[in-house]
Design an enzyme around this catalytic site. Structure first.
Site, PDB file in Angstrom:
ATOM      1  N   TYR A 184     106.415 -68.057 -96.919  1.00 48.53           N
ATOM      2  CA  TYR A 184     106.022 -69.549 -96.682  1.00 48.53           C
ATOM      3  C   TYR A 184     105.173 -69.548 -95.568  1.00 48.53           C
ATOM      4  CZ  TYR A 184     105.948 -74.414 -96.090  1.00 48.53           C
ATOM      5  OH  TYR A 184     105.832 -75.779 -95.737  1.00 48.53           O
ATOM      6  N   GLU A 218     109.856 -81.862 -98.420  1.00 48.00           N
ATOM      7  CA  GLU A 218     110.168 -82.281 -96.989  1.00 48.00           C
ATOM      8  C   GLU A 218     111.184 -83.349 -96.797  1.00 48.00           C
ATOM      9  OE1 GLU A 218     109.157 -80.979 -94.178  1.00 48.00           O
ATOM     10  OE2 GLU A 218     107.490 -79.450 -94.689  1.00 48.00           O
ATOM     11  N   TRP A 224     115.435 -75.926 -93.387  1.00 47.89           N
ATOM     12  CA  TRP A 224     114.322 -75.573 -94.276  1.00 47.89           C
ATOM     13  C   TRP A 224     114.778 -74.385 -95.211  1.00 47.89           C
ATOM     14  CZ3 TRP A 224     110.819 -78.057 -96.421  1.00 47.89           C
ATOM     15  CH2 TRP A 224     109.821 -77.498 -96.983  1.00 47.89           C
TER      16      TRP A 224
END
Length: 177
Positions: free
Chosen positions: A17, A39, A47
């Site tokens: 990522y 998000e 995350w």
């Protein structure tokens, strides 16, 4: 606190990522919508949790196809809230469906989600937050900031000495214009 550029590159989940997505400009509607959904779902969680559930989110929200998600009714809400592969938070699920409808409306008002972002760029972080709060649901300062950094509208995704930063700059993010 270590910067993402210090910890992510060698990590099996964060690394790809960090190296190939975070901070690069996005124009595709489904990709922008996916990033917003991820998000929103990260709020209050790590995350890493969201990235580990990314494939399940993609399946649950039918590839983040805006028209499909915008058409969701009670049966789809119930399905999503029963799906252990995603984050089963009613407020977040409702926000995703509502926001899909908003993105669909942005096609008529601005030509799409990307065009809407471009029409409002550049704004300060505070002004972006005000705009997102007027337009979308579940979009506070942290969510808006991360969404905009991750999609190339605000700087800060990478340190200047991170090797990825040069590739991002070559891709022409909005914040560098």
């Amino acid at each position: 606190m270590p910067h993402y550029c210090d910890t992510a590159p060698s990590h099996p989940v964060h690394g790809p990522y960090h190296d190939h997505e975070y901070g690069f400009p996005i124009s595709d509607e489904a990709e922008l919508f996916e990033r917003l959904v991820l998000e929103i779902n990260q709020a209050g969680l790590s995350w890493l949790t969201v990235l580990n559930k990314r494939a399940a989110f993609r399946a649950a929200f039918e590839g983040f196809t805006v028209d499909r998600v915008a058409a969701y009714g009670e049966a789809e809400r119930a399905r999503l809230l029963a799906d252990a592969g995603i984050i089963r938070n009613r407020l977040k699920v409702e926000a995703v469906i509502h926001n899909a409808r908003v993105v669909r409306e942005l096609r008529d008002s601005h030509g799409g989600f990307h065009a809407w972002l471009e029409a409002h760029h550049p704004l300060s972080h505070a002004d972006w937050v005000k705009l997102f709060r007027r337009t979308f649901r579940f979009t506070g300062p942290e969510i808006v900031g991360e969404f905009l950094m991750s999609s190339g509208y605000l700087p800060g995704a990478h340190r200047d000495d991170c090797p990825v930063q040069a590739r991002i700059l070559a891709a022409g993010p909005a914040w560098a214009r």
